[in-house]
Scaffold this motif. Sequence first.
Motif, PDB file in Angstrom:
ATOM      1  N   ASN A 260      46.313  30.948  39.289  1.00  0.00           N
ATOM      2  CA  ASN A 260      44.921  31.359  39.098  1.00  0.00           C
ATOM      3  C   ASN A 260      44.663  32.706  39.782  1.00  0.00           C
ATOM      4  OD1 ASN A 260      44.446  28.974  37.712  1.00  0.00           O
ATOM      5  ND2 ASN A 260      43.634  27.904  39.512  1.00  0.00           N
ATOM      6  N   LEU A 261      45.213  32.869  40.984  1.00  0.00           N
ATOM      7  CA  LEU A 261      45.045  34.132  41.704  1.00  0.00           C
ATOM      8  C   LEU A 261      45.715  35.278  40.943  1.00  0.00           C
ATOM      9  CD1 LEU A 261      44.199  35.802  44.123  1.00  0.00           C
ATOM     10  CD2 LEU A 261      46.264  35.034  45.323  1.00  0.00           C
ATOM     11  N   SER A 262      46.862  35.009  40.343  1.00  0.00           N
ATOM     12  CA  SER A 262      47.557  36.040  39.561  1.00  0.00           C
ATOM     13  C   SER A 262      46.668  36.530  38.422  1.00  0.00           C
ATOM     14  CB  SER A 262      48.873  35.488  38.999  1.00  0.00           C
ATOM     15  OG  SER A 262      49.762  35.118  40.030  1.00  0.00           O
ATOM     16  N   HIS A 263      45.999  35.628  37.766  1.00  0.00           N
ATOM     17  CA  HIS A 263      45.119  36.031  36.667  1.00  0.00           C
ATOM     18  C   HIS A 263      43.895  36.783  37.183  1.00  0.00           C
ATOM     19  CE1 HIS A 263      46.978  34.258  33.046  1.00  0.00           C
ATOM     20  NE2 HIS A 263      47.497  33.389  33.908  1.00  0.00           N
ATOM     21  N   TYR A 264      43.413  36.412  38.367  1.00  0.00           N
ATOM     22  CA  TYR A 264      42.284  37.171  38.933  1.00  0.00           C
ATOM     23  C   TYR A 264      42.719  38.600  39.253  1.00  0.00           C
ATOM     24  CZ  TYR A 264      38.638  38.794  42.019  1.00  0.00           C
ATOM     25  OH  TYR A 264      37.635  39.551  42.597  1.00  0.00           O
ATOM     26  N   VAL A 265      43.923  38.755  39.814  1.00  0.00           N
ATOM     27  CA  VAL A 265      44.434  40.092  40.108  1.00  0.00           C
ATOM     28  C   VAL A 265      44.561  40.897  38.821  1.00  0.00           C
ATOM     29  CG1 VAL A 265      46.437  41.375  40.941  1.00  0.00           C
ATOM     30  CG2 VAL A 265      45.619  39.390  42.214  1.00  0.00           C
ATOM     31  N   LEU A 266      45.030  40.278  37.747  1.00  0.00           N
ATOM     32  CA  LEU A 266      45.125  40.973  36.470  1.00  0.00           C
ATOM     33  C   LEU A 266      43.749  41.385  35.960  1.00  0.00           C
ATOM     34  CD1 LEU A 266      47.794  38.751  34.661  1.00  0.00           C
ATOM     35  CD2 LEU A 266      48.074  41.156  35.297  1.00  0.00           C
ATOM     36  N   SER A 267      42.777  40.564  36.221  1.00  0.00           N
ATOM     37  CA  SER A 267      41.426  40.868  35.729  1.00  0.00           C
ATOM     38  C   SER A 267      40.822  42.085  36.424  1.00  0.00           C
ATOM     39  CB  SER A 267      40.514  39.653  35.916  1.00  0.00           C
ATOM     40  OG  SER A 267      40.189  39.472  37.289  1.00  0.00           O
ATOM     41  N   LEU A 268      41.275  42.355  37.634  1.00  0.00           N
ATOM     42  CA  LEU A 268      40.709  43.479  38.393  1.00  0.00           C
ATOM     43  C   LEU A 268      40.965  44.811  37.700  1.00  0.00           C
ATOM     44  CD1 LEU A 268      41.663  42.459  42.052  1.00  0.00           C
ATOM     45  CD2 LEU A 268      39.407  42.345  40.973  1.00  0.00           C
ATOM     46  N   SER A 269      42.064  44.914  36.971  1.00  0.00           N
ATOM     47  CA  SER A 269      42.403  46.160  36.282  1.00  0.00           C
ATOM     48  C   SER A 269      42.134  46.087  34.784  1.00  0.00           C
ATOM     49  CB  SER A 269      43.877  46.502  36.521  1.00  0.00           C
ATOM     50  OG  SER A 269      44.713  45.465  36.022  1.00  0.00           O
ATOM     51  N   GLY A 270      41.537  44.991  34.345  1.00  0.00           N
ATOM     52  CA  GLY A 270      41.270  44.844  32.924  1.00  0.00           C
ATOM     53  C   GLY A 270      42.509  44.520  32.112  1.00  0.00           C
ATOM     54  N   SER A 271      43.577  44.079  32.766  1.00  0.00           N
ATOM     55  CA  SER A 271      44.801  43.712  32.064  1.00  0.00           C
ATOM     56  C   SER A 271      44.607  42.369  31.368  1.00  0.00           C
ATOM     57  CB  SER A 271      45.967  43.624  33.051  1.00  0.00           C
ATOM     58  OG  SER A 271      46.176  44.858  33.705  1.00  0.00           O
ATOM     59  N   PRO A 272      45.381  42.071  30.346  1.00  0.00           N
ATOM     60  CA  PRO A 272      45.258  40.770  29.657  1.00  0.00           C
ATOM     61  C   PRO A 272      45.394  39.621  30.651  1.00  0.00           C
ATOM     62  CG  PRO A 272      46.647  42.251  28.402  1.00  0.00           C
ATOM     63  CD  PRO A 272      46.384  42.942  29.704  1.00  0.00           C
ATOM     64  N   HIS A 273      44.456  38.670  30.579  1.00  0.00           N
ATOM     65  CA  HIS A 273      44.450  37.561  31.529  1.00  0.00           C
ATOM     66  C   HIS A 273      43.665  36.389  30.954  1.00  0.00           C
ATOM     67  CE1 HIS A 273      40.640  39.667  32.229  1.00  0.00           C
ATOM     68  NE2 HIS A 273      40.157  38.499  32.659  1.00  0.00           N
ATOM     69  N   ASP A 274      43.799  35.259  31.618  1.00  0.00           N
ATOM     70  CA  ASP A 274      43.043  34.053  31.274  1.00  0.00           C
ATOM     71  C   ASP A 274      41.773  34.068  32.114  1.00  0.00           C
ATOM     72  OD1 ASP A 274      41.996  31.378  31.367  1.00  0.00           O
ATOM     73  OD2 ASP A 274      43.902  30.662  30.548  1.00  0.00           O
ATOM     74  N   SER A 275      40.623  34.241  31.456  1.00  0.00           N
ATOM     75  CA  SER A 275      39.361  34.389  32.194  1.00  0.00           C
ATOM     76  C   SER A 275      39.009  33.138  32.991  1.00  0.00           C
ATOM     77  CB  SER A 275      38.217  34.736  31.232  1.00  0.00           C
ATOM     78  OG  SER A 275      38.092  33.745  30.220  1.00  0.00           O
ATOM     79  N   LEU A 276      39.352  31.941  32.474  1.00  0.00           N
ATOM     80  CA  LEU A 276      39.043  30.718  33.204  1.00  0.00           C
ATOM     81  C   LEU A 276      39.868  30.662  34.485  1.00  0.00           C
ATOM     82  CD1 LEU A 276      37.680  27.994  33.488  1.00  0.00           C
ATOM     83  CD2 LEU A 276      39.498  26.990  32.037  1.00  0.00           C
ATOM     84  N   ARG A 277      41.155  30.932  34.381  1.00  0.00           N
ATOM     85  CA  ARG A 277      42.000  30.926  35.579  1.00  0.00           C
ATOM     86  C   ARG A 277      41.553  32.016  36.555  1.00  0.00           C
ATOM     87  NH1 ARG A 277      46.433  27.974  36.149  1.00  0.00           N
ATOM     88  NH2 ARG A 277      47.320  26.835  34.352  1.00  0.00           N
ATOM     89  N   ALA A 278      41.146  33.165  36.018  1.00  0.00           N
ATOM     90  CA  ALA A 278      40.701  34.255  36.879  1.00  0.00           C
ATOM     91  C   ALA A 278      39.475  33.846  37.693  1.00  0.00           C
ATOM     92  CB  ALA A 278      40.399  35.490  36.037  1.00  0.00           C
ATOM     93  N   SER A 279      38.550  33.144  37.051  1.00  0.00           N
ATOM     94  CA  SER A 279      37.344  32.698  37.777  1.00  0.00           C
ATOM     95  C   SER A 279      37.690  31.691  38.861  1.00  0.00           C
ATOM     96  CB  SER A 279      36.337  32.100  36.795  1.00  0.00           C
ATOM     97  OG  SER A 279      36.879  30.935  36.169  1.00  0.00           O
ATOM     98  N   LEU A 280      38.699  30.847  38.590  1.00  0.00           N
ATOM     99  CA  LEU A 280      39.137  29.862  39.581  1.00  0.00           C
ATOM    100  C   LEU A 280      39.914  30.528  40.729  1.00  0.00           C
ATOM    101  CD1 LEU A 280      40.366  26.990  37.206  1.00  0.00           C
ATOM    102  CD2 LEU A 280      38.251  27.049  38.563  1.00  0.00           C
ATOM    103  N   GLY A 281      40.575  31.638  40.422  1.00  0.00           N
ATOM    104  CA  GLY A 281      41.382  32.297  41.438  1.00  0.00           C
ATOM    105  C   GLY A 281      40.634  33.298  42.283  1.00  0.00           C
ATOM    106  N   LYS A 282      39.393  33.612  41.907  1.00  0.00           N
ATOM    107  CA  LYS A 282      38.634  34.632  42.646  1.00  0.00           C
ATOM    108  C   LYS A 282      38.464  34.259  44.116  1.00  0.00           C
ATOM    109  CE  LYS A 282      34.313  37.238  42.581  1.00  0.00           C
ATOM    110  NZ  LYS A 282      33.044  37.483  41.839  1.00  0.00           N
ATOM    111  N   SER A 283      38.179  32.999  44.385  1.00  0.00           N
ATOM    112  CA  SER A 283      37.953  32.579  45.775  1.00  0.00           C
ATOM    113  C   SER A 283      39.230  32.662  46.605  1.00  0.00           C
ATOM    114  CB  SER A 283      37.402  31.148  45.807  1.00  0.00           C
ATOM    115  OG  SER A 283      38.345  30.233  45.236  1.00  0.00           O
ATOM    116  N   LYS A 284      40.382  32.606  45.938  1.00  0.00           N
ATOM    117  CA  LYS A 284      41.658  32.662  46.656  1.00  0.00           C
ATOM    118  C   LYS A 284      42.031  34.091  47.055  1.00  0.00           C
ATOM    119  CE  LYS A 284      42.346  28.270  46.345  1.00  0.00           C
ATOM    120  NZ  LYS A 284      42.367  27.421  47.562  1.00  0.00           N
ATOM    121  N   PHE A 285      41.309  35.049  46.492  1.00  0.00           N
ATOM    122  CA  PHE A 285      41.633  36.453  46.785  1.00  0.00           C
ATOM    123  C   PHE A 285      41.328  36.822  48.237  1.00  0.00           C
ATOM    124  CE2 PHE A 285      40.947  41.071  46.633  1.00  0.00           C
ATOM    125  CZ  PHE A 285      42.153  41.473  46.040  1.00  0.00           C
TER     126      PHE A 285
END
Length: 304
Positions: free
Chosen positions: A201-226
């Motif tokens: 989930n954190l990996s997808h959040y990191v990808l979302s920071l640069s607008g790279s292809p990612h799973d938005s649901l996992r990104a939202s779950l991984g945000k708190s782990k950042f």
Amino acid sequence: MSDFTSNFWSVYVAGITIAGIVACLLLLWITARKKVASDSNNTTGHVWDEDLTEMNNPMPRWWMWLFVLTIIFSFAYLAIYPGLGKFAGKMGWSQYGAYDAEMAQAKAELEPLYARFTSMTTEQVAQDPQAMAIGERLFMNNCAQCHGSDARGSKSFPNLTDGDWLHGGTPEKIRETLEKGRIGNMPPMAAAVGSPEDVRNLSHYVLSLSGSPHDSLRASLGKSKFVACAACHGADGKGMQALGAPNLTDDIWLHGWGEAAITAMINNGKVNQMPAQSQKLTEAQLGVLTAYVWGMSNKPGSAR
């Protein structure tokens, strides 16, 4: 012969060397004394292919004396130069001393060439065609092995032309990097993040920071782990040059991008090293190389 850790090997090598030379001399002496009985026609009596006979001619004296002179030369060489274990030779010659002497001579010869660059600023040197020609050769000889001949780098080796600098791209920071080197250390963070799913989930959040292809649901779950990463990369993920922590929002990936690459980085960490160049280059050479590297990312129209 500082490689030897005990006197045994020094004595062993010296003994083998001297024994080999003495054996050659002894062989020559025995051969010279040995007389082969010959027939009346000066042949040894050996015949091959019906009509090939072996003549009993003595060894030419010039060849024998040349052999003796070679043995004498070998003893003289071993007395003057290192070759007998730890014995340094009467002249005290060493490959390290010869290298240092040649480098000192080369630096003395090159000093006038670099003299006019020492009083110039990095920006001025970067505009000087002669300095840039010298800088290109310095780069090819000392930097291109990792960063490539075009300085665009490759996986795990930074691109020096794009204006993205882990430790800062000012002339002062580039000079500091060249002179002292850098050690980049990303520690394994999986234990601080949580379960393998948390890491994904954190990996997808990191990808979302640069607008790279990612799973938005996992990104939202991984945000708190950042929060485990924010100490180095900042709460906004823009990195910290003081620590050499990369900006995670610019879509520039030094060690590869995608879920697998980022997950592996979180799980395993990474250590990178930029070797120091101060032992190889003079102050003037470091100055010219700094200007060359700085100029590659500060050309008109380049990314800043």
